[in-house]
Enzyme design. Structure first.
Site, PDB file in Angstrom:
ATOM      1  N   HIS A  59      10.156  51.218  22.514  1.00  0.00           N
ATOM      2  CA  HIS A  59      10.768  52.494  22.578  1.00  0.00           C
ATOM      3  C   HIS A  59      11.345  53.106  21.408  1.00  0.00           C
ATOM      4  O   HIS A  59      10.937  52.390  20.252  1.00  0.00           O
ATOM      5  CB  HIS A  59      12.319  51.920  23.209  1.00  0.00           C
ATOM      6  CG  HIS A  59      13.189  51.129  22.442  1.00  0.00           C
ATOM      7  ND1 HIS A  59      12.857  50.034  22.570  1.00  0.00           N
ATOM      8  CD2 HIS A  59      14.152  51.142  21.754  1.00  0.00           C
ATOM      9  CE1 HIS A  59      13.776  49.170  21.713  1.00  0.00           C
ATOM     10  NE2 HIS A  59      14.445  49.926  21.213  1.00  0.00           N
TER      11      HIS A  59
ATOM     12  N   ASP B 292      14.197  54.613  19.257  1.00  0.00           N
ATOM     13  CA  ASP B 292      15.783  54.749  19.532  1.00  0.00           C
ATOM     14  C   ASP B 292      16.156  56.014  20.062  1.00  0.00           C
ATOM     15  O   ASP B 292      16.126  57.036  19.310  1.00  0.00           O
ATOM     16  CB  ASP B 292      16.482  53.957  18.384  1.00  0.00           C
ATOM     17  CG  ASP B 292      16.286  52.514  18.140  1.00  0.00           C
ATOM     18  OD1 ASP B 292      16.049  51.795  19.213  1.00  0.00           O
ATOM     19  OD2 ASP B 292      16.320  52.130  17.030  1.00  0.00           O
TER      20      ASP B 292
ATOM     21  N   HIS C  73       9.246  50.495  18.635  1.00  0.00           N
ATOM     22  CA  HIS C  73       9.361  49.271  18.308  1.00  0.00           C
ATOM     23  C   HIS C  73       9.670  48.422  19.944  1.00  0.00           C
ATOM     24  O   HIS C  73      10.024  48.969  20.708  1.00  0.00           O
ATOM     25  CB  HIS C  73      10.463  48.993  17.378  1.00  0.00           C
ATOM     26  CG  HIS C  73      11.677  49.336  17.831  1.00  0.00           C
ATOM     27  ND1 HIS C  73      11.988  50.845  17.660  1.00  0.00           N
ATOM     28  CD2 HIS C  73      12.884  48.802  17.972  1.00  0.00           C
ATOM     29  CE1 HIS C  73      13.465  50.957  18.112  1.00  0.00           C
ATOM     30  NE2 HIS C  73      14.107  49.775  18.301  1.00  0.00           N
TER      31      HIS C  73
ATOM     32  N   ARG D 181      22.910  46.437  13.555  1.00  0.00           N
ATOM     33  CA  ARG D 181      22.233  47.693  13.689  1.00  0.00           C
ATOM     34  C   ARG D 181      22.931  49.095  13.391  1.00  0.00           C
ATOM     35  O   ARG D 181      24.315  49.176  13.919  1.00  0.00           O
ATOM     36  CB  ARG D 181      21.271  48.166  14.986  1.00  0.00           C
ATOM     37  CG  ARG D 181      20.354  49.104  14.814  1.00  0.00           C
ATOM     38  CD  ARG D 181      19.881  49.445  15.939  1.00  0.00           C
ATOM     39  NE  ARG D 181      20.309  50.640  16.657  1.00  0.00           N
ATOM     40  CZ  ARG D 181      19.632  51.039  17.876  1.00  0.00           C
ATOM     41  NH1 ARG D 181      18.728  50.207  18.640  1.00  0.00           N
ATOM     42  NH2 ARG D 181      20.139  52.150  18.363  1.00  0.00           N
TER      43      ARG D 181
HETATM   44  C1  SIN Z   1      16.472  47.183  18.652  1.00  0.00           C
HETATM   45  O1  SIN Z   1      15.892  47.712  19.606  1.00  0.00           O
HETATM   46  O2  SIN Z   1      17.157  47.892  18.022  1.00  0.00           O
HETATM   47  C2  SIN Z   1      16.550  45.905  18.466  1.00  0.00           C
HETATM   48  C3  SIN Z   1      15.362  45.537  17.735  1.00  0.00           C
HETATM   49  C4  SIN Z   1      15.311  43.901  17.576  1.00  0.00           C
HETATM   50  O3  SIN Z   1      16.384  43.181  17.841  1.00  0.00           O
HETATM   51  O4  SIN Z   1      14.354  43.467  16.955  1.00  0.00           O
END
Ligand code: SIN
Length: 279
Positions: A99, A101, A255, A270
């Site tokens: 995805h 973000d 990612h 995050r």
């Molecule tokens: C996310 O998609 O923000 C999480 C990525 C992760 O935990 O590595």
């Protein structure tokens, strides 16, 4: 003198940055070096950083305003910081599918800054995929066709009752999206506002269908694009260590957080920087 060192970690994208202490005020020259590395490498990593919540947010604020996630509850006293935690007994992780973000927003995220507080003894790596490469490797005919298409992005699937993102994790509070969840149209090929390069902008989590088509009509081409844009040759894979901060560009990457460490705890924090409306 700008003393930062930029070490690429893969052929497609990603670089580790050395010579920076993110707990200190960064002068303009160092900041410009980091900003350039971010644009050049799309996902950058700073190991061995000891930063407070305020320092995490302040570094992120140098790139834009901060997002408060509409579905994931932020930390008490720091609504802009989202804890991404998988406890030893949790089954599902967060972000465990390809995805970009917040592509379900009208103005999706510019970038995300993920700080590793506790990492499992093995596993829990994150993969990123370069969406400039995904676009550039398409045929001229496909580029032309996609250049005229828009797609609908929504949190409806992922954050609905049965969606992956909304699943129960003991240390995260995630709200289930109601029926009134909005959807937004974004170009299938977007132009990066800073580099001017074109990137493919569809993702499996939040892209529902093409504008003017049904989901059934859209799916064959969407499936091709989802496979194409995350193929191994466009990716890097990062092995976390505690106190590492990753900063990635959601405008030209996707990612995927691997869920291969059952029985162990992984705790990340995050901060997400707001972006512009894609064009
Ligand atoms: C996310 O998609 O923000 C999480 C990525 C992760 O935990 O590595």
């Amino acid at each position: 003198m700008n003393k930062i060192r930029v070490n690429r970690i893969a052929g497609a994208l990603g670089a580790e940055i050395e010579g920076v202490d993110l707990s200190q005020d960064l002068g303009n020259e160092v900041f410009d070096g980091i900003h350039q590395a971010f644009l050049d490498h799309q996902a950058i990593f700073f190991r061995n950083q000891t930063i407070t919540h305020e320092q995490h947010k302040n570094f992120a604020r140098r790139f834009g305003t901060l997002n408060i996630h509409p579905y994931v509850k932020g930390m008490d006293g720091h609504p802009e910081i989202m804890r991404v935690v998988k406890e030893p007994d949790d089954k599902v992780n967060f972000g465990g599918g390809w995805h970009s973000d917040m592509s379900f927003l009208e103005e999706p995220a510019l970038g995300s800054l993920l700080y590793a507080k506790e990492v499992p003894p093995y596993g829990g790596d994150t993969l990123w995929a370069n969406q400039y490469l995904a676009y550039e490797t398409l045929s001229d005919g496909m580029k032309k066709m996609l250049g005229e298409l828009k797609a609908i992005h929504t949190a409806k699937g992922e954050y609905s009752e049965r969606g992956h993102s909304a699943q129960k994790r003991s240390s995260m509070e995630v709200k289930v999206a109601g029926d009134d969840v909005p959807s937004y149209e974004h170009p299938v090929v977007r132009t990066h506002p800073e580099t001017g390069r074109k990137a493919l902008y569809v993702n499996m989590a939040f892209t529902e269908k093409f504008v003017g088509m049904t989901r059934r009509e859209s799916l064959p081409l969407l499936k091709f694009l989802f496979d194409h844009c995350t193929q191994e040759g466009f990716t890097c894979r990062f092995r976390w260590s505690a106190n590492t901060l990753a900063f990635w560009d959601n405008r030209c990457t996707q990612h995927f957080a691997l869920n291969d460490y059952h029985g162990h705890r992984r705790h990340m924090e995050r901060v997400t920087v707001n972006g512009d409306r894609p064009f």
